[in-house]
Design a protein around this motif. Structure first.
Motif, mmCIF file in Angstrom:
data_model
loop_
_atom_site.group_PDB
_atom_site.id
_atom_site.type_symbol
_atom_site.label_atom_id
_atom_site.label_comp_id
_atom_site.label_asym_id
_atom_site.label_seq_id
_atom_site.Cartn_x
_atom_site.Cartn_y
_atom_site.Cartn_z
ATOM 1 N N THR A 109 19.834 -2.020 47.913
ATOM 2 C CA THR A 109 19.034 -2.777 46.958
ATOM 3 C C THR A 109 18.324 -1.803 46.025
ATOM 4 O O THR A 109 17.729 -0.817 46.476
ATOM 5 C CB THR A 109 18.000 -3.644 47.688
ATOM 6 O OG1 THR A 109 18.693 -4.613 48.483
ATOM 7 C CG2 THR A 109 17.092 -4.361 46.703
ATOM 8 N N GLY A 110 18.382 -2.064 44.726
ATOM 9 C CA GLY A 110 17.736 -1.183 43.760
ATOM 10 C C GLY A 110 17.417 -1.923 42.470
ATOM 11 O O GLY A 110 17.857 -3.061 42.254
ATOM 12 N N ASP A 132 7.382 -5.547 40.127
ATOM 13 C CA ASP A 132 6.946 -4.176 40.416
ATOM 14 C C ASP A 132 7.658 -3.173 39.514
ATOM 15 O O ASP A 132 7.037 -2.231 38.990
ATOM 16 C CB ASP A 132 7.233 -3.827 41.877
ATOM 17 C CG ASP A 132 6.400 -4.638 42.856
ATOM 18 O OD1 ASP A 132 5.388 -5.229 42.436
ATOM 19 O OD2 ASP A 132 6.778 -4.686 44.052
ATOM 20 N N THR A 133 8.966 -3.360 39.331
ATOM 21 C CA THR A 133 9.753 -2.420 38.539
ATOM 22 C C THR A 133 9.320 -2.438 37.086
ATOM 23 O O THR A 133 9.166 -1.382 36.446
ATOM 24 C CB THR A 133 11.253 -2.750 38.655
ATOM 25 O OG1 THR A 133 11.625 -2.768 40.043
ATOM 26 C CG2 THR A 133 12.104 -1.726 37.931
ATOM 27 N N THR A 179 13.684 -0.239 50.129
ATOM 28 C CA THR A 179 13.822 -0.602 51.532
ATOM 29 C C THR A 179 12.713 -1.569 51.940
ATOM 30 O O THR A 179 11.701 -1.707 51.253
ATOM 31 C CB THR A 179 13.777 0.648 52.427
ATOM 32 O OG1 THR A 179 12.534 1.332 52.207
ATOM 33 C CG2 THR A 179 14.922 1.588 52.104
ATOM 34 N N GLY A 180 12.914 -2.220 53.064
ATOM 35 C CA GLY A 180 11.917 -3.150 53.586
ATOM 36 C C GLY A 180 12.127 -4.561 53.062
ATOM 37 O O GLY A 180 12.727 -4.773 52.009
ATOM 38 N N GLN A 181 11.616 -5.518 53.782
ATOM 39 C CA GLN A 181 11.778 -6.927 53.434
ATOM 40 C C GLN A 181 10.445 -7.585 53.085
ATOM 41 O O GLN A 181 10.339 -8.808 53.055
ATOM 42 C CB GLN A 181 12.405 -7.667 54.632
ATOM 43 C CG GLN A 181 13.745 -7.097 55.070
ATOM 44 C CD GLN A 181 14.817 -7.252 54.015
ATOM 45 O OE1 GLN A 181 14.869 -8.260 53.321
ATOM 46 N NE2 GLN A 181 15.683 -6.248 53.884
ATOM 47 N N HIS A 182 9.422 -6.776 52.786
ATOM 48 C CA HIS A 182 8.097 -7.353 52.568
ATOM 49 C C HIS A 182 7.892 -7.848 51.141
ATOM 50 O O HIS A 182 6.877 -8.477 50.850
ATOM 51 C CB HIS A 182 7.018 -6.321 52.910
ATOM 52 C CG HIS A 182 7.032 -5.102 52.028
ATOM 53 N ND1 HIS A 182 8.013 -4.146 52.127
ATOM 54 C CD2 HIS A 182 6.198 -4.708 51.034
ATOM 55 C CE1 HIS A 182 7.782 -3.201 51.233
ATOM 56 N NE2 HIS A 182 6.705 -3.518 50.546
ATOM 57 N N ARG A 183 8.845 -7.581 50.237
ATOM 58 C CA ARG A 183 8.724 -8.042 48.848
ATOM 59 C C ARG A 183 9.947 -8.890 48.507
ATOM 60 O O ARG A 183 11.082 -8.529 48.830
ATOM 61 C CB ARG A 183 8.639 -6.866 47.873
ATOM 62 C CG ARG A 183 7.503 -5.904 48.127
ATOM 63 C CD ARG A 183 6.172 -6.507 47.789
ATOM 64 N NE ARG A 183 5.873 -6.454 46.350
ATOM 65 C CZ ARG A 183 4.794 -7.011 45.808
ATOM 66 N NH1 ARG A 183 3.937 -7.687 46.561
ATOM 67 N NH2 ARG A 183 4.592 -6.904 44.505
ATOM 68 N N PRO A 200 20.456 -6.724 44.394
ATOM 69 C CA PRO A 200 20.073 -6.919 45.797
ATOM 70 C C PRO A 200 21.279 -6.864 46.728
ATOM 71 O O PRO A 200 22.431 -6.809 46.289
ATOM 72 C CB PRO A 200 19.463 -8.330 45.778
ATOM 73 C CG PRO A 200 20.238 -9.040 44.708
ATOM 74 C CD PRO A 200 20.563 -7.989 43.661
ATOM 75 N N THR A 201 21.006 -6.878 48.011
ATOM 76 C CA THR A 201 22.081 -6.881 49.015
ATOM 77 C C THR A 201 21.931 -8.095 49.938
ATOM 78 O O THR A 201 22.335 -8.056 51.095
ATOM 79 C CB THR A 201 22.059 -5.583 49.837
ATOM 80 O OG1 THR A 201 20.722 -5.345 50.320
ATOM 81 C CG2 THR A 201 22.503 -4.403 49.017
ATOM 82 N N GLU A 202 21.354 -9.145 49.407
ATOM 83 C CA GLU A 202 21.105 -10.328 50.227
ATOM 84 C C GLU A 202 22.366 -11.160 50.453
ATOM 85 O O GLU A 202 22.448 -11.907 51.424
ATOM 86 C CB GLU A 202 20.024 -11.186 49.571
ATOM 87 C CG GLU A 202 18.663 -10.492 49.490
ATOM 88 C CD GLU A 202 17.648 -11.309 48.727
ATOM 89 O OE1 GLU A 202 18.018 -12.378 48.213
ATOM 90 O OE2 GLU A 202 16.487 -10.879 48.636
#
Length: 379
Positions: free
Chosen positions: A199-200, A31-32, A19-23, A112-114
């Motif tokens: 998003t995952g 990160d993953t 969640t979130g849009q900061h990355r 993603p869900t963009e």
């Protein structure tokens, strides 16, 4: 195993909802990968090759792997990409290690869900002359499959509702801080039987026995068998109320693993439950339960956590649905169960488990992967 060497999973990072849009997407991949490397106690310098799986339409980019090379560690390192399904990346990476030509492989997938419409992105991947005109997306295909199964099995709707409730309850136990949104209704599917895309991302690290011994790695999920098969692309050429390709895939996996009776061989199962109807078909395709016993076993709680054969203790796709990488997440979940690293949804004393991965329209791509705590065959 029938391969030259037996791969083992030594690290996992499962992020079923981000969640979130900061990355940015690139930062999310980085990160993953870092989480998986830390889980294995390795650095990117220990990785011989990388296999990624992504969907250009979902990413909103052409040849998305070019963008991915930097954040996943692919610069100056062998890297392959598959756009068909996330689980196919695992198959490719496992075969590379099993060939004896690589000691380690990093497997990464994201979803993603963009994109402004994932449904439209899926429609564009369908047959251009018939399916696109319907218009067909994955949810519509799953609805057609559910309708076919309802026509074949009286009372199956009640069983589907019970399975949906089971998986959502498991998801609340596994991820108490996040609550899934109900999905979209497509007859005969109800919102509680589907889930909204999120998003995952997921990453796994595979290693050879030689590498594992050298590093003294103790928590290993040994790959004992895997199989994969594909249904016809045109829905009119298929029996939607069956899972024929899964039967082929599971037979391959069980033959390699030495599994004689799948109904009693496993301590945990993860199924790609895009809908509860697909989970029922997977029971049959994996040899866990014939459809004649569906009602008895589901009502008896056999597949609940605490039952004789826990299915989807993670909550499955009905809890969180990062569409493109759900199959690889199921594989990673079983690997973590074997390694004793499944967190709040860890099942006690798991020694052998099977992961089912399905992707595409009405489970077009089917895969089965058997993991065990002991090196060698399951039985």
């Amino acid at each position: 195993m029938t391969y030259k060497v037996q791969p083992g999973v030594v690290g996992c990072a499962i992020r079923p909802v981000i969640t979130g849009q900061h990355r940015s997407l690139e930062e999310m991949m980085y990160d993953t990968v870092q989480l998986a490397l830390n889980d294995a106690g390795l650095s990117i310098d220990d990785i011989d090759g990388i296999v990624v799986a992504s969907n250009d339409q979902f990413d909103g980019r052409a040849i998305s792997v070019m963008m991915a090379s930097g954040p996943v560690g692919g610069v100056d390192r062998d890297i392959l990409s598959t756009p068909s399904a996330s689980e196919h990346a695992f198959v490719m990476g496992a075969l590379r290690v099993a060939s004896g030509q690589y000691r380690t492989q990093l497997i990464v997938s994201w979803s993603p869900t963009e994109a402004s419409s994932l449904s439209e992105a899926q429609r564009l991947g369908a047959d251009p002359y018939f399916h696109r005109a319907l218009p067909l997306d994955e949810l519509s295909a799953h609805a057609l499959q559910a309708a076919a199964l309802e026509a074949q099995v009286p009372g199956v709707r009640e069983l589907a509702a019970r399975i949906a409730a089971k998986n959502r309850h498991h998801g609340e136990q596994a991820n108490p801080k996040t609550r899934p949104e109900a999905g979209t209704a497509r007859w005969p599917l109800e919102p509680s039987m589907t889930s909204q895309p999120v998003t995952g991302a997921v990453a796994l690290i595979l290693a050879s026995p030689e590498f594992i011994a050298e590093r003294g790695i103790a928590q290993v999920a040994w790959l004992q068998g895997m199989g994969w098969a594909t249904e016809a692309g045109f829905l009119g050429d298929r029996e939607l109320g069956e899972a024929s390709a899964l039967k082929v895939a599971s037979h391959q996996a069980y033959a390699a693993a030495g599994v004689k009776d799948p109904a009693t061989a496993f301590d945990v199962v993860e199924i790609t439950d895009a809908t509860p109807y697909t989970e029922l078909l997977a029971y049959e395709g994996l040899g866990l339960c014939d459809r004649a016993q569906w009602a008895e076993q589901v009502r008896a709680g056999t597949f609940q956590r605490g039952g004789a054969l826990p299915v989807n203790p993670s909550g499955g796709v009905l809890t969180h649905n990062p569409v493109f990488c759900t199959g690889l997440i199921r594989i990673a979940e079983v690997a973590n169960q074997i390694r004793g690293r499944a967190g709040d949804h860890q099942i006690d004393n798991v020694r052998c488990g099977v992961a089912h991965a399905a992707s595409g329209f009405a489970m077009q791509y089917q895969s089965a992967v058997v993991f065990g705590r002991e090196q060698g065959r399951a039985a």
